[in-house]
Every structure is written in structure tokens, then in C-alpha cells.
Motif scaffolding. Structure first.
Motif, PDB file in Angstrom:
ATOM      1  N   THR A 174      94.583  78.900  21.122  1.00 11.29           N
ATOM      2  CA  THR A 174      94.724  77.922  20.038  1.00 11.29           C
ATOM      3  C   THR A 174      94.688  76.491  20.586  1.00 11.29           C
ATOM      4  OG1 THR A 174      95.961  79.489  18.701  1.00 11.29           O
ATOM      5  CG2 THR A 174      96.273  77.171  18.185  1.00 11.29           C
ATOM      6  N   LEU A 175      95.375  76.258  21.706  1.00 10.70           N
ATOM      7  CA  LEU A 175      95.401  74.902  22.257  1.00 10.70           C
ATOM      8  C   LEU A 175      94.008  74.455  22.693  1.00 10.70           C
ATOM      9  CD1 LEU A 175      98.767  74.959  24.214  1.00 10.70           C
ATOM     10  CD2 LEU A 175      98.224  73.653  22.150  1.00 10.70           C
ATOM     11  N   LYS A 176      93.227  75.401  23.192  1.00  8.25           N
ATOM     12  CA  LYS A 176      91.857  75.027  23.580  1.00  8.25           C
ATOM     13  C   LYS A 176      91.057  74.641  22.337  1.00  8.25           C
ATOM     14  CE  LYS A 176      87.615  76.425  25.786  1.00  8.25           C
ATOM     15  NZ  LYS A 176      86.704  76.652  24.652  1.00  8.25           N
ATOM     16  N   LEU A 177      91.239  75.397  21.250  1.00  6.95           N
ATOM     17  CA  LEU A 177      90.516  75.075  20.018  1.00  6.95           C
ATOM     18  C   LEU A 177      90.938  73.708  19.473  1.00  6.95           C
ATOM     19  CD1 LEU A 177      90.524  78.682  18.613  1.00  6.95           C
ATOM     20  CD2 LEU A 177      88.482  77.325  19.091  1.00  6.95           C
ATOM     21  N   VAL A 178      92.186  73.324  19.720  1.00  5.80           N
ATOM     22  CA  VAL A 178      92.626  71.974  19.347  1.00  5.80           C
ATOM     23  C   VAL A 178      91.874  70.959  20.201  1.00  5.80           C
ATOM     24  CG1 VAL A 178      94.563  70.358  19.362  1.00  5.80           C
ATOM     25  CG2 VAL A 178      94.907  72.693  18.526  1.00  5.80           C
ATOM     26  N   LYS A 179      91.823  71.225  21.518  1.00  5.41           N
ATOM     27  CA  LYS A 179      91.093  70.317  22.421  1.00  5.41           C
ATOM     28  C   LYS A 179      89.631  70.193  22.015  1.00  5.41           C
ATOM     29  CE  LYS A 179      93.634  70.952  26.765  1.00  5.41           C
ATOM     30  NZ  LYS A 179      94.247  69.640  26.935  1.00  5.41           N
ATOM     31  N   ASP A 180      89.049  71.316  21.592  1.00  5.64           N
ATOM     32  CA  ASP A 180      87.646  71.318  21.184  1.00  5.64           C
ATOM     33  C   ASP A 180      87.441  70.749  19.780  1.00  5.64           C
ATOM     34  OD1 ASP A 180      87.175  72.554  23.553  1.00  5.64           O
ATOM     35  OD2 ASP A 180      86.855  74.566  22.721  1.00  5.64           O
ATOM     36  N   LYS A 181      88.528  70.277  19.180  1.00  8.83           N
ATOM     37  CA  LYS A 181      88.504  69.676  17.838  1.00  8.83           C
ATOM     38  C   LYS A 181      88.115  70.670  16.739  1.00  8.83           C
ATOM     39  CE  LYS A 181      88.558  64.904  18.879  1.00  8.83           C
ATOM     40  NZ  LYS A 181      88.810  64.973  20.290  1.00  8.83           N
ATOM     41  N   LYS A 182      88.303  71.944  16.996  1.00  3.45           N
ATOM     42  CA  LYS A 182      88.029  72.940  15.952  1.00  3.45           C
ATOM     43  C   LYS A 182      89.287  73.160  15.098  1.00  3.45           C
ATOM     44  CE  LYS A 182      84.040  75.088  17.811  1.00  3.45           C
ATOM     45  NZ  LYS A 182      83.911  75.374  19.248  1.00  3.45           N
ATOM     46  N   TYR A 183      90.454  72.971  15.700  1.00  2.00           N
ATOM     47  CA  TYR A 183      91.719  73.054  14.963  1.00  2.00           C
ATOM     48  C   TYR A 183      92.370  71.675  14.998  1.00  2.00           C
ATOM     49  CZ  TYR A 183      91.775  78.243  15.452  1.00  2.00           C
ATOM     50  OH  TYR A 183      91.496  79.583  15.417  1.00  2.00           O
ATOM     51  N   LYS A 184      93.159  71.382  13.942  1.00  2.00           N
ATOM     52  CA  LYS A 184      93.940  70.137  13.965  1.00  2.00           C
ATOM     53  C   LYS A 184      95.363  70.468  14.384  1.00  2.00           C
ATOM     54  CE  LYS A 184      91.555  67.289  10.627  1.00  2.00           C
ATOM     55  NZ  LYS A 184      90.942  68.171   9.608  1.00  2.00           N
ATOM     56  N   LYS A 185      96.021  69.521  15.061  1.00  2.00           N
ATOM     57  CA  LYS A 185      97.388  69.779  15.520  1.00  2.00           C
ATOM     58  C   LYS A 185      98.349  68.822  14.831  1.00  2.00           C
ATOM     59  CE  LYS A 185      98.709  69.210  20.121  1.00  2.00           C
ATOM     60  NZ  LYS A 185      99.845  68.349  20.287  1.00  2.00           N
ATOM     61  N   PHE A 186      99.487  69.358  14.404  1.00  2.00           N
ATOM     62  CA  PHE A 186     100.533  68.556  13.762  1.00  2.00           C
ATOM     63  C   PHE A 186     101.826  68.764  14.535  1.00  2.00           C
ATOM     64  CE2 PHE A 186      97.237  69.647  10.845  1.00  2.00           C
ATOM     65  CZ  PHE A 186      97.016  68.487  10.116  1.00  2.00           C
ATOM     66  N   ASP A 187     102.353  67.676  15.090  1.00  2.00           N
ATOM     67  CA  ASP A 187     103.505  67.807  15.992  1.00  2.00           C
ATOM     68  C   ASP A 187     104.838  67.594  15.304  1.00  2.00           C
ATOM     69  OD1 ASP A 187     101.886  68.287  18.142  1.00  2.00           O
ATOM     70  OD2 ASP A 187     101.843  66.192  18.816  1.00  2.00           O
ATOM     71  N   LEU A 188     105.778  68.469  15.600  1.00  2.00           N
ATOM     72  CA  LEU A 188     107.179  68.262  15.210  1.00  2.00           C
ATOM     73  C   LEU A 188     107.976  68.381  16.502  1.00  2.00           C
ATOM     74  CD1 LEU A 188     107.111  70.694  12.186  1.00  2.00           C
ATOM     75  CD2 LEU A 188     107.717  68.304  11.959  1.00  2.00           C
TER      76      LEU A 188
END
Ligand code: ADP
Ligand code: ZN
Ligand code: ZN
Length: 659
Positions: free
Chosen positions: A293-307
Motif C-alpha cells: 500500500t505504501l508503494k502505491l501511495v508513493k506511485d500516486k495510485k493511492y492517496k494518503k491521509f495522516d492522523l
């Protein structure tokens, strides 16, 4: 009269469909009853054919039991995708996603029922203000309408579940339904409670420990809009939900989303595929997201929302490695550890203790000749369970009577070695006579209602000690706990498995999330003989993102997932030679293929289960598309081999456990 031709999938381990004819015009995804050999079977319409190659011997569909299709379009398409991606017999894939009662010929049919329900919101349950982080993220998440995977990366206690509740509220207000997935049955009760407090309307639950009738009722209820909120495990991922608004995948990193045998699918990946086909949002929550999942965030395929902050403003507990190299252990506990537990208990606080093994002791051995109790059908040592006074095989669950004499030399000098939850429990009981000791493992949670009883006991006790396997580390909320102790982290730290660091860091950080929800002094003690281990030093910071970045870097350098794709070909046979030779033949077949790495055949661990030898081959490629092509080629070849009469084989795509 018109005649129609259909390709039908039946629930047999066969990778093809069979053609039947009928006078009726039938929709794709509908259940039908068909003759098959000298039996009749439930099948699913996969395709309507404009014409067939040969009409000879073509049989008629016997009947169409339901009023409507069993699988709606997007679920139907997800199943086709899954059968292709996992290279699994298509009929088995279809039937694994409907309640057992619909897999058999009986009088249970799918037919429209009472109509849709309305859900109310219980305002009293929402009498607090969202934190800044919560409200900023929620307003962004609320705007997502199309397919767009979102990772909600939130430390434990940061209010992720509250975000899920408010997202669910939004979809319910739009008259849509929502599916919430959790990795384990044990996590359902506490989420169910929060959903029931928040919403007026039925919350459906769906998992493998329900009765067939319960499952059927929830499945039908959600298909026709009577139930609009479903909480379930991986088996619920394709439950039909009328007007589905979104899917939430809680604890997305958890390996329990992957089925370990039979049809080895990932409930998480299927959920994402489903969301994509339904064009709806999918929310993945975790305090320790998977590398994938983190790689997909890096690849801009997933968005990340931080808490990144806890709701209560408290700091996360400190992770403290405790060097036990020079300490004798009593039931897995070092003397210093017992001292630390005592301090917490004397302050009236609760303690959690983790040990990776259930039972009393993993070794039952003759002091005189060295005989060790082993399972007669697996290559596995038997675990002594004192509470049941039995020896149990943890691979096949066979139960053996405890022998007082060694079967080899008749000596009565038999000892147990090693530590499991029961032994820790026993040592704690004799050390801390007043505090309640609560055990939470596979054995103590099998009965219905036992997990609720454990919560209740922890809730009503002041000081208490909870002892459990990793089951205890997952998403559970024990607010009075201020101290966590991990007894054998070294196993994970030293493991040669490729994703060992990812696994142990997730486990340690998840454990730390169980401590100190209400206390600034909370801490996590990690017993270790390697306090200077580099990975441990990094994990100790509690900064999961840091550890994960390092893991990603390492895996990229050595071309391991998520920077490559791995699958395993697993083979079992009563005959060791046949098993090994079969995989060697496969390996030879792939030898001249480009861009593919083959490792093995390797013996699986344990080598034998239920009398069958197990071997496997690891197949690594750079892309999933290429892997899919290679495996298709392989399947076509292998199916015709005479060896398959003696050897059972199956694929494990994206395996978590490579042993
Ligand atoms: P997580 O799922 O990230 O562990 P939860 O949503 O369970 O976090 O929140 C932890 C606790 O804090 C819960 O008891 C929840 O009811 C409570 N909570 C959540 N958000 C708030 C808030 N904004 N204000 C006060 N309490 C909150
Ligand atoms: Zn002996
Ligand atoms: Zn066994």
C-alpha cells in the motif's frame, strides 16, 4: 421456440465451464441446476453463447431456481477477475462467495423481499468535537465519490474508527450502503458495538462462524436493501449490497485478509477490485500499512491521509528493549520483567503479555532417550496443553492422550520444554495471587461469546494481566492497560523470511497501540537477547513510516515485492519422490523463459501434514501481467501431465507465508 446456449461454471475443481442449452433467456450470474455425469449440480451462468461448435450431446439446464441473478454485474466481474488472477477453478470461486445454503440444491431461493430500510443516527453517541486532524481529513474524505483508494494512516487511538463511523453516516444519508471489513472474527464485536451505538437500523455481520441460516439471512437482507451496513471478514468481501456507497478495509496490513488454503485469495485485493468495478471509494485504515500500500501511495495510485496524534493528546508509549541475555527465564518471563509487572499491578493498572505460542509447552520429551512426541501424520512436534491434559498437533489439530511412559524406553522421566500461553498464565497465577489473569488465544476464544466475556472481565477488573498470542495485538481496545510485555520478539527479529522486518515492526508497533490509551507513563517492554539489533533500534523509535521506508528501500535494492511479483506453486503427495519430481519438471519447463526467477523445489515447513509430503516452487517475475501469462501457460501444460494423478498442486499468488 428459441434455444439459448450457456457456459455454466459448476463447483468442482475444474478450470473450465460446460455448455448447456435452455429455452429460457437467462441473465449472466444466475444460479441454474444442471445435470453433470450422473449427478445434478448447482451452476452459475457465465456466458451466453451466440452459437456452439457442436450441438451433439448438449444437455438441457434442468431448472432456474431464483427470481433474479445471484451475482450482480460488478460482483460477477470481480469473480471473473479473481479466477483469472489467482488461477483458481472458476466454479469454486463463484460458489465460495455465496452462503453455503445456496451452493446446494435445496428449497432456498433468492427472491425479492420486504423492501428497503431507513437508518437513523443516534446523536447522543456523537457528543464530542472532532480533532483538527480528524475534521480536516474527514472533509477531504467526504468529497471522494469515485473509485479512489485512500489510505487512512492513523496511529492507534487517533480516531480512525470515528472517521469510519462518520463516513458510514454520510453514505447512509445518501441512501447508500456500506461494507466494513475486518481481518478477524474477534474484532467484530467491538466494532459492532460502536456501530449499534451510532446507527438506528440493523448492522449485518457476516463471517464463517455463523450458522448457514444466519449467513443466508444477512446475505439476502443486504442484497435487497434491508441491511445497509455489513461488518465482516474476508468471506464477506463480495456480499451483495444494494446501492453500495463505499468499502472500508480496517487494519489493511493484516495478513489474515489472505486465505491460507483452498482458494487463496486476498480479501483486501478483492475489495479494491470490487470498488474499482463499482466505481466507488475504498478506504484502507492502518497504523502500520503494508509495504504494498505504501508503494502505491508513493506511485500516486493511492492517496494518503495522516492522523498522527492521539485523540486524547497523550504521547504513544515508549518501546523499551530489555536485555535478557543473562537472565534465567521463568515461564518465558525474566526476573526484571516480573518486577516491572509487579509495579504496574501494585499501582492498580492492567498488563498485556504477548507470546507467540498457545498451549503449555511446545516440546514433550523423554529425559532418558531423547524421544519427542510427534504427530503421526504430520512432521510436527506435539504441543502439550496442560488445561486439557492433551498433546495437540498445531498443524492438523489431532489430539493425543498424554503418555506417562516414554514409548521408546519406558522411562517415566518425561519433561516439557519451551513456553506457551498456558505456562505463562500458570507462572503469573502463582506469582500474582490477587490479580485476575485472563488468557486470550485460539483455545480460549473458540466458543461463541468468549471474546465478549474477556472484554467484560478486563473492563470490570481493576488490576489484571492479559496473556495472549498475536491475536491480542490486533486492534483490540483495552483502555486500562499501561504496560505491554513481548516475550519472544527475537524469533521475528532474527527470522530469515524476506518480509520479517515488516512483520515484526508491524507487530511491535500494533502491540504498543494497546498500551497507554489513558496514561502518559505507559510503556512496552521487549524482552530480547539482541538489544543492539539495528532493526530493533529503528522500531524502538515507534516511527513506523521510518521503518517502512527503510524496508521499501531494501526490497527495491534486491528486487523483492512490492518491487516484483511472487507466486508459489505448492505441491503435495503421499509420495515424497513424486512431489519433488513434479516440481522439478515444472522448474525445467520454465527454465528457458525470460525475466523469471525460479527457486526450488524446496521442502515446505512442516514437510508433512496429514501424511502428505509438501514441496513448493517460488516463481518471481517483474510484473503481475507477465506472471499471469506465465502461469496460464504453465496451467495448460501441467493439466495434461499424468503426474497430476499422484500430485495435488495449487498456486499461491502474492503469498504471505513462504514456508
Ligand atoms: P482508532 O480507531 O484510531 O484507534 P478510535 O476511533 O477508536 O481510534 O478512537 C479512540 C477513542 O477516542 C474512542 O473511544 C473514541 O470514541 C474516542 N474518540 C474518537 N474521536 C474523538 C474525539 N474527537 N473526541 C473525543 N473522543 C474521541
Ligand atoms: Zn525414552
Ligand atoms: Zn498433525
Amino acid at each position: 421456440m428459441n434455444i439459448f446456449y450457456y457456459d455454466i461454471a459448476v463447483g468442482l475443481p475444474i478450470r473450465q465451464c460446460f455448455t448447456y442449452k435452455s429455452n429460457n433467456d437467462i441473465k449472466k450470474g444466475t444460479r441454474v441446476i444442471v445435470p453433470f455425469g450422473n449427478k445434478t449440480l448447482v451452476g452459475i451462468v457465465v456466458k451466453k453463447l451466440s452459437k456452439t461448435k457442436s450441438l451433439e450431446g448438449l444437455k438441457d439446464i434442468i431448472s432456474i431456481p431464483d427470481d433474479c441473478a445471484c451475482f450482480d454485474k460488478s460482483i460477477f466481474e470481480t469473480i471473473l477477475w479473481a479466477a483469472d488472477y489467482y488461477h483458481h477453478p472458476i466454479g469454486e470461486v463463484f460458489l465460495s462467495f455465496i452462503p453455503t445454503l445456496l451452493r446446494k440444491k435445496n428449497d432456498k431461493i433468492i427472491s425479492t423481499s420486504n423492501g428497503e430500510s431507513e437508518y437513523g443516527i443516534n446523536k447522543d453517541d456523537k457528543n464530542f468535537k472532532l480533532t483538527k486532524e480528524q475534521s480536516v481529513n474527514l472533509s477531504k474524505l467526504n468529497k471522494i465519490e469515485k473509485f479512489s483508494p485512500s489510505l487512512i494512516y492513523g496511529v492507534t487511538g487517533s480516531g480512525k474508527t470515528e472517521i469510519y463511523l462518520q463516513l458510514a453516516e454520510k453514505f447512509l444519508k445518501e441512501n447508500k450502503s456500506i461494507l466494513i471489513l475486518v481481518p478477524e472474527i474477534n474484532l467484530i464485536p467491538q466494532l459492532l458495538k460502536r456501530l449499534k451505538n451510532r446507527f438506528k437500523g440493523e448492522i449485518g455481520i457476516y463471517h464463517s462462524r455463523q450458522t448457514p441460516n444466519q449467513r443466508l439471512r444477512v446475505w439476502l437482507g443486504s442484497k435487497f436493501g434491508e441491511i445497509k451496513v455489513v461488518v465482516g471478514t474476508r468471506s464477506s468481501v463480495l456480499i451483495p449490497l444494494k446501492n453500495l456507497g463505499a468499502i472500508i478495509i480496517d487494519e489493511e496490513h493484516d495478513h489474515s485478509y489472505k486465505q491460507a488454503d483452498g482458494f487463496r485469495f486476498s480479501g483486501k485485493d478483492l475489495a479494491i477490485k470490487r470498488a474499482q468495478l463499482e466505481k466507488i471509494p475504498v478506504f484502507l485504515g492502518s497504523a502500520t500499512p503494508s509495504l504494498q500500500t505504501l508503494k502505491l501511495v508513493k506511485d500516486k495510485k493511492y492517496k494518503k491521509f495522516d492522523l498522527l496524534r492521539r485523540v486524547d493528546g497523550k504521547k504513544p508509549p515508549k518501546l523499551i528493549p530489555l536485555d535478557i541475555s543473562d537472565s534465567p527465564l521463568l515461564g518465558g518471563l525474566a526476573v526484571q520483567t516480573i518486577g516491572i509487572i509487579e509495579t504496574a499491578i501494585n499501582r492498580g493498572e492492567q498488563v498485556l503479555i504477548f507470546i507467540n505460542r498457545r498451549g503449555f509447552a511446545p516440546l514433550y520429551e523423554c529425559d532418558n532417550c531423547g524421544w519427542v512426541a510427534k504427530c503421526s501424520s504430520c512432521e510436527s512436534n506435539l504441543v502439550f496443553h496442560k488445561s486439557k491434559n492433551r498433546l495437540i498437533c498445531h498443524k492438523c489439530e489431532s489430539v493425543y492422550a498424554v503418555n506417562d511412559n516414554c514409548p521408546d524406553c519406558q522411562s517415566i522421566e518425561i519433561s516439557t520444554f519451551g513456553t506457551g500461553t498456558e505456562r505463562v498464565e500458570e507462572v503469573l497465577r502463582s506469582t500474582f495471587k490477587k490479580a485476575p489473569i485472563i488468557r486470550m488465544d485460539y483455545d480460549s476464544t473458540r466458543l461463541k461469546g468468549s471474546i465478549e466475556a474477556i472484554y467484560e472481565k478486563a473492563n470490570e477488573s481493576k488490576e489484571a494481566i492479559l496473556v495472549g498470542t498475536q491475536m491480542l495485538s490486533k486492534g483490540h481496545d483495552f483502555p486500562k492497560v499501561t504496560l505491554c510485555v513481548i516475550l519472544n520478539a527475537d524469533g521475528g527479529l532474527l527470522s530469515p523470511e524476506i518480509n520479517a522486518v515488516e512483520k515484526i515492526s508491524q507487530q511491535l508497533i500494533q502491540v504498543s497501540g494497546r498500551a497507554g490509551r489513558n496514561n502518559n507513563l505507559a510503556k512496552v517492554v521487549i524482552q530480547t537477547r539482541y538489544p543492539n539489533d539495528l532493526n530493533l533500534k529503528q522500531i524502538k523509535t515507534g516511527d513506523y513510516q521510518l521503518v517502512a521506508d527503510q524496508c521499501l528501500k531494501n526490497n527495491k535494492a534486491i528486487g523483492m515485492p512490492p518491487y516484483s511479483t511472487i507466486s508459489m506453486l505448492r505441491a503435495t503427495s503421499p509420495n515424497h519422490q513424486s512431489c519433488h519430481k513434479f516440481l522439478e519438471k515444472v522448474s525445467n519447463l520454465l527454465d528457458n523463459k525470460k525475466s523469471i526467477t525460479i527457486i526450488g523445489p524446496l521442502p515446505s515447513i512442516p514437510l508433512k501434514i496429514k501424511g502428505n509430503t509438501r514441496n513448493h516452487l517460488i516463481i518471481k517475475t517483474n510484473t503481475k501481467t507477465y506472471l499471469n501469462k506465465v502461469l496460464k501457460f504453465l496451467t495448460n501444460e501441467i493439466q495434461a501431465w499424468p503426474e497430476t494423478k499422484k500430485v495435488k498442486w495449487s498456486y499461491d499468488i502474492d503469498p504471505h507465508d513462504m514456508s
